[in-house]
Motif scaffolding. Sequence first.
Motif, PDB file in Angstrom:
ATOM      1  N   PRO A 206       0.790  -1.165   0.058  1.00 60.33           N
ATOM      2  CA  PRO A 206      -0.007  -0.048   0.140  1.00 60.33           C
ATOM      3  C   PRO A 206       0.835   1.244   0.163  1.00 60.33           C
ATOM      4  CG  PRO A 206      -0.083  -0.918   2.061  1.00 60.33           C
ATOM      5  CD  PRO A 206       0.804  -1.657   1.234  1.00 60.33           C
ATOM      6  N   TYR A 207       0.554   2.469  -0.670  1.00 66.23           N
ATOM      7  CA  TYR A 207       1.091   3.581  -0.518  1.00 66.23           C
ATOM      8  C   TYR A 207       0.227   4.678  -0.834  1.00 66.23           C
ATOM      9  CZ  TYR A 207      -0.060   3.299  -5.402  1.00 66.23           C
ATOM     10  OH  TYR A 207      -0.755   3.240  -6.810  1.00 66.23           O
ATOM     11  N   ARG A 208       0.596   5.821  -0.328  1.00 64.40           N
ATOM     12  CA  ARG A 208      -0.128   7.046  -0.397  1.00 64.40           C
ATOM     13  C   ARG A 208       0.289   8.010  -1.237  1.00 64.40           C
ATOM     14  NH1 ARG A 208      -0.116   9.862   5.340  1.00 64.40           N
ATOM     15  NH2 ARG A 208      -1.079   7.816   5.770  1.00 64.40           N
ATOM     16  N   VAL A 209      -0.677   8.781  -1.826  1.00 64.50           N
ATOM     17  CA  VAL A 209      -0.289   9.765  -3.027  1.00 64.50           C
ATOM     18  C   VAL A 209      -0.739  10.918  -2.442  1.00 64.50           C
ATOM     19  CG1 VAL A 209      -0.089   8.146  -5.018  1.00 64.50           C
ATOM     20  CG2 VAL A 209      -2.248   8.930  -4.492  1.00 64.50           C
ATOM     21  N   VAL A 210       0.057  12.112  -2.602  1.00 63.02           N
ATOM     22  CA  VAL A 210      -0.203  13.376  -2.128  1.00 63.02           C
ATOM     23  C   VAL A 210      -0.195  14.356  -3.280  1.00 63.02           C
ATOM     24  CG1 VAL A 210       0.349  15.030  -0.402  1.00 63.02           C
ATOM     25  CG2 VAL A 210       0.627  12.453   0.314  1.00 63.02           C
ATOM     26  N   GLY A 211      -1.030  15.144  -3.308  1.00 61.51           N
ATOM     27  CA  GLY A 211      -1.068  16.384  -4.131  1.00 61.51           C
ATOM     28  C   GLY A 211      -1.992  17.476  -3.902  1.00 61.51           C
ATOM     29  N   ARG A 212      -1.841  18.346  -4.781  1.00 63.97           N
ATOM     30  CA  ARG A 212      -2.692  19.644  -4.562  1.00 63.97           C
ATOM     31  C   ARG A 212      -4.121  19.403  -5.155  1.00 63.97           C
ATOM     32  NH1 ARG A 212       2.236  21.553  -6.599  1.00 63.97           N
ATOM     33  NH2 ARG A 212       3.410  23.044  -5.338  1.00 63.97           N
TER      34      ARG A 212
ATOM     35  N   GLY B 164      -7.143   6.311  -8.622  1.00 68.14           N
ATOM     36  CA  GLY B 164      -8.494   6.052  -8.124  1.00 68.14           C
ATOM     37  C   GLY B 164      -8.928   4.712  -8.183  1.00 68.14           C
ATOM     38  N   ALA B 165      -8.420   3.973  -9.268  1.00 73.87           N
ATOM     39  CA  ALA B 165      -8.639   2.702  -9.632  1.00 73.87           C
ATOM     40  C   ALA B 165      -7.888   1.637  -8.843  1.00 73.87           C
ATOM     41  CB  ALA B 165      -8.665   2.290 -11.205  1.00 73.87           C
ATOM     42  N   ASP B 166      -6.708   1.996  -8.211  1.00 72.86           N
ATOM     43  CA  ASP B 166      -6.073   1.371  -7.432  1.00 72.86           C
ATOM     44  C   ASP B 166      -6.246   1.141  -5.788  1.00 72.86           C
ATOM     45  OD1 ASP B 166      -3.687  -0.443  -6.525  1.00 72.86           O
ATOM     46  OD2 ASP B 166      -2.230   1.229  -6.975  1.00 72.86           O
ATOM     47  N   PRO B 167      -6.686  -0.074  -5.592  1.00 71.93           N
ATOM     48  CA  PRO B 167      -7.053  -0.085  -4.238  1.00 71.93           C
ATOM     49  C   PRO B 167      -5.971  -0.134  -3.129  1.00 71.93           C
ATOM     50  CG  PRO B 167      -6.910  -2.403  -5.172  1.00 71.93           C
ATOM     51  CD  PRO B 167      -6.797  -1.521  -6.271  1.00 71.93           C
TER      52      PRO B 167
END
Length: 316
Positions: free
Chosen positions: A27-33, A43-46
């Motif tokens: 699992p991983y976190r994506v961070v953006g503005r 969004g399609a990646d659980p």
Amino acid sequence: MSRIALFGAAGAIGQSIASAIRAQGQPYRVVGRNETSLRQAFGADPLAEIITWDPDSPASVEAAAHGIDTLIYLVGVHYTQFELHPELMRKTLTGAIRAGVKRILLIGTVYPYGLPQSSPIREDHPRQPHTFKGRMRKAQEDLLMQAHEEGHLRAAVLRLPDFYGPGVEASFLHGAIKAAAQGGTADLIGPLDRPHEFVFVPDVGPVVARLVSTPAAFGKVWHLAGAGVTTQKALVAEMERQTGRKLKKRVAGKTMLRLIGLFHPMMRELVEMHYLQTQPVIMDDTALQQLIGPIRKTPYGEGIRMALQAQGGRRS
């Protein structure tokens, strides 16, 4: 729970890194503005946890980094606002340290080196930037490595050359790839016959995934070189070979960039970096390969084929 986060994740390199982490089942976190951009990309990646942030706010950084061990920093700024690079790094460090982040990897560039004094260059090449953008990138690196030296966290930098690949628009080759695939005229920055190297963006992710899981990587700077020395001329010829069509080209040198820059600020910003077209920084990544082992580098012909296909290219 995610223990690794990509800050500034929505770009092509962020998506390449996410793909490599996903392939490991992590699992991983994506961070953006921009939440919309993040959801379109991930969004399609659980396995992806989507978080928005305000990079100007250390409190927002802290919230976005909460529970994270390793932060991969890919935060971009507009090409006309490079003064923001050290400012945003300073705020990110403040928030990340408060959140208890243990490691940060910065995806960097060759800009801090300035004019090359040898070729290829190793990681110990002097950093003597003679451009504003180079000084800002150097200041960004210095802030990160100072935090490492002071023991706040462990830090590393991975420097990349110019890049290209499927869907990569922020590339010197993008205009040529698009024109070769769809028709029209390719806008290029010359001269086209000087030595250059490009890294294929999908190759970056697996390297980063291995690097952040290697404790010995931290506290140092690393190079990831391209798939060998080539020229823009040779790559355009390869596009023509694969499509069976002659490519119409519009090539701007430094003088032309100055003239165009009178009306287009982005072109004006390219003038000070034009030395990279005439005195290119070619990188030696021997140290990285000794650290993590052999690196898969997509040959230019194969990379061009995939980039053309992504643009809807067909052989004539």
